[in-house]
Design a protein around this motif. Structure first.
Motif, PDB file in Angstrom:
ATOM      1  N   GLU A  22       0.580  -1.214  -0.145  1.00  0.00           N
ATOM      2  CA  GLU A  22      -0.031  -0.036  -0.201  1.00  0.00           C
ATOM      3  C   GLU A  22       1.139   1.195   0.220  1.00  0.00           C
ATOM      4  OE1 GLU A  22      -3.071   0.237  -0.425  1.00  0.00           O
ATOM      5  OE2 GLU A  22      -2.653  -2.379  -0.893  1.00  0.00           O
ATOM      6  N   GLY A  23       2.441   1.147  -0.404  1.00  0.00           N
ATOM      7  CA  GLY A  23       3.301   2.317  -0.174  1.00  0.00           C
ATOM      8  C   GLY A  23       2.957   2.770  -1.684  1.00  0.00           C
ATOM      9  N   ARG A  48      -3.307   3.487 -10.739  1.00  0.00           N
ATOM     10  CA  ARG A  48      -2.329   3.951  -9.886  1.00  0.00           C
ATOM     11  C   ARG A  48      -0.669   4.262 -10.183  1.00  0.00           C
ATOM     12  NH1 ARG A  48      -0.074  -1.159  -7.533  1.00  0.00           N
ATOM     13  NH2 ARG A  48      -0.479  -2.769  -9.389  1.00  0.00           N
ATOM     14  N   ALA A  49      -0.953   4.223 -11.572  1.00  0.00           N
ATOM     15  CA  ALA A  49       0.246   5.259 -12.154  1.00  0.00           C
ATOM     16  C   ALA A  49       0.204   6.275 -12.267  1.00  0.00           C
ATOM     17  CB  ALA A  49       1.140   3.697 -12.643  1.00  0.00           C
ATOM     18  N   ILE A  50       1.309   7.003 -12.106  1.00  0.00           N
ATOM     19  CA  ILE A  50       1.234   8.266 -13.604  1.00  0.00           C
ATOM     20  C   ILE A  50       2.247   8.799 -14.226  1.00  0.00           C
ATOM     21  CG2 ILE A  50       0.708  10.870 -12.861  1.00  0.00           C
ATOM     22  CD1 ILE A  50      -0.767  10.889 -10.212  1.00  0.00           C
ATOM     23  N   ILE A  51       2.190   8.406 -14.867  1.00  0.00           N
ATOM     24  CA  ILE A  51       3.424   9.077 -16.173  1.00  0.00           C
ATOM     25  C   ILE A  51       3.615  10.279 -16.520  1.00  0.00           C
ATOM     26  CG2 ILE A  51       2.761   8.228 -18.198  1.00  0.00           C
ATOM     27  CD1 ILE A  51       5.317   6.944 -18.585  1.00  0.00           C
ATOM     28  N   LEU A  66       7.992   7.684 -13.320  1.00  0.00           N
ATOM     29  CA  LEU A  66       6.759   6.786 -12.923  1.00  0.00           C
ATOM     30  C   LEU A  66       6.521   6.712 -11.787  1.00  0.00           C
ATOM     31  CD1 LEU A  66       4.500   4.668 -14.282  1.00  0.00           C
ATOM     32  CD2 LEU A  66       6.227   3.221 -13.678  1.00  0.00           C
ATOM     33  N   GLU A  67       5.496   7.578 -11.293  1.00  0.00           N
ATOM     34  CA  GLU A  67       4.608   7.344  -9.907  1.00  0.00           C
ATOM     35  C   GLU A  67       3.699   5.774  -9.437  1.00  0.00           C
ATOM     36  OE1 GLU A  67       3.998  12.160 -10.045  1.00  0.00           O
ATOM     37  OE2 GLU A  67       3.858  11.405  -7.892  1.00  0.00           O
ATOM     38  N   MET A  68       4.128   5.840  -8.627  1.00  0.00           N
ATOM     39  CA  MET A  68       2.862   4.151  -8.641  1.00  0.00           C
ATOM     40  C   MET A  68       2.565   4.204  -6.891  1.00  0.00           C
ATOM     41  SD  MET A  68       4.711   0.876 -10.642  1.00  0.00           S
ATOM     42  CE  MET A  68       2.694   0.233 -10.003  1.00  0.00           C
ATOM     43  N   ASN A  69       1.237   4.060  -6.683  1.00  0.00           N
ATOM     44  CA  ASN A  69       0.358   3.954  -5.771  1.00  0.00           C
ATOM     45  C   ASN A  69      -0.486   2.950  -4.985  1.00  0.00           C
ATOM     46  OD1 ASN A  69      -2.046   4.593  -5.848  1.00  0.00           O
ATOM     47  ND2 ASN A  69      -1.378   6.837  -6.537  1.00  0.00           N
ATOM     48  N   GLY A  70      -0.508   2.493  -3.845  1.00  0.00           N
ATOM     49  CA  GLY A  70      -1.234   1.160  -3.532  1.00  0.00           C
ATOM     50  C   GLY A  70      -0.087  -0.232  -4.160  1.00  0.00           C
ATOM     51  N   LEU A  71       0.797   0.070  -3.705  1.00  0.00           N
ATOM     52  CA  LEU A  71       2.021  -1.219  -4.278  1.00  0.00           C
ATOM     53  C   LEU A  71       1.217  -2.111  -3.695  1.00  0.00           C
ATOM     54  CD1 LEU A  71       5.093   0.950  -4.442  1.00  0.00           C
ATOM     55  CD2 LEU A  71       4.117   0.133  -6.367  1.00  0.00           C
ATOM     56  N   LYS A  72       1.397  -3.185  -4.227  1.00  0.00           N
ATOM     57  CA  LYS A  72       1.221  -4.429  -4.266  1.00  0.00           C
ATOM     58  C   LYS A  72       2.717  -5.699  -4.380  1.00  0.00           C
ATOM     59  CE  LYS A  72      -3.781  -3.746  -6.794  1.00  0.00           C
ATOM     60  NZ  LYS A  72      -4.016  -4.295  -7.151  1.00  0.00           N
ATOM     61  N   PRO A  73       2.031  -6.965  -2.916  1.00  0.00           N
ATOM     62  CA  PRO A  73       3.744  -7.622  -3.758  1.00  0.00           C
ATOM     63  C   PRO A  73       3.336  -8.609  -4.977  1.00  0.00           C
ATOM     64  CG  PRO A  73       2.726  -7.994  -1.274  1.00  0.00           C
ATOM     65  CD  PRO A  73       1.284  -7.115  -2.399  1.00  0.00           C
ATOM     66  N   GLU A  74       2.896  -8.198  -5.505  1.00  0.00           N
ATOM     67  CA  GLU A  74       3.127  -8.749  -6.846  1.00  0.00           C
ATOM     68  C   GLU A  74       3.607  -7.304  -7.926  1.00  0.00           C
ATOM     69  OE1 GLU A  74       0.154  -9.017  -5.611  1.00  0.00           O
ATOM     70  OE2 GLU A  74      -2.181  -8.368  -6.578  1.00  0.00           O
ATOM     71  N   THR A 106      10.739  -3.005  -4.943  1.00  0.00           N
ATOM     72  CA  THR A 106      10.120  -5.156  -4.165  1.00  0.00           C
ATOM     73  C   THR A 106       9.613  -4.143  -2.500  1.00  0.00           C
ATOM     74  OG1 THR A 106      12.917  -6.551  -3.993  1.00  0.00           O
ATOM     75  CG2 THR A 106      11.157  -6.913  -2.350  1.00  0.00           C
ATOM     76  N   VAL A 107       7.868  -4.996  -3.199  1.00  0.00           N
ATOM     77  CA  VAL A 107       7.272  -4.458  -1.974  1.00  0.00           C
ATOM     78  C   VAL A 107       6.848  -5.958  -0.858  1.00  0.00           C
ATOM     79  CG1 VAL A 107       4.745  -4.364  -1.861  1.00  0.00           C
ATOM     80  CG2 VAL A 107       5.939  -3.513  -3.632  1.00  0.00           C
TER      81      VAL A 107
END
Length: 127
Positions: free
Chosen positions: A15-16, A67-70, A81-89, A124-125
């Motif tokens: 979720e980071g 979840r992403a913004i380029i 590339l900004e990403m949020n709501g990161l998941k282990p996958e 790595t999430v």
């Protein structure tokens, strides 16, 4: 020498969020469509997002859509590339790439259409 370099990877909690940076030397990124890709262990490389020349179009793949913004900083010759709501996958090596194949109107993340690639940055999430 034309070179792309990605930075910004690391260990992130679920979720980071993070921001990956792609900088270039020897080429002006504004003259290229820029794509972000990733490759997880044991999996094929996956296209995530692209930004056309002149920023006229942006495209996101389903796994990161919403979840992403380029984005591009022309003055810094950099794409983010900004990403949020990161998941282990989302754990993978993330790459940026530049393509002269696409017009100003659209882009896609077909990796064979990208000529220049960075070396990748590990994300790595995990908790």
């Amino acid at each position: 020498q034309m070179q792309l370099v990605e930075v910004g990877g690391g260990l992130v909690q679920p979720e980071g969020s993070l921001r990956l940076t792609c900088t270039a030397s020897g080429l002006v990124l504004d003259n290229y469509a820029i794509g972000w890709f990733r490759q997880a262990p044991g999996k094929e490389r996956e296209g995530l997002s692209c930004l056309t020349k002149k920023d006229s179009d942006i495209w996101y793949a389903e796994p990161v859509r919403g979840r992403a913004i380029i984005s591009r900083d022309k003055a810094r010759n950099t794409v983010y590339l900004e990403m949020n709501g990161l998941k282990p996958e989302d754990t993978a090596v993330y790459y940026c790439a530049a393509s002269s194949h696409y017009s100003n109107r659209w882009c896609r993340v077909r990796d064979f259409e990208y000529e220049y690639w960075g070396q990748g940055t590990q994300v790595t999430v995990s908790s």
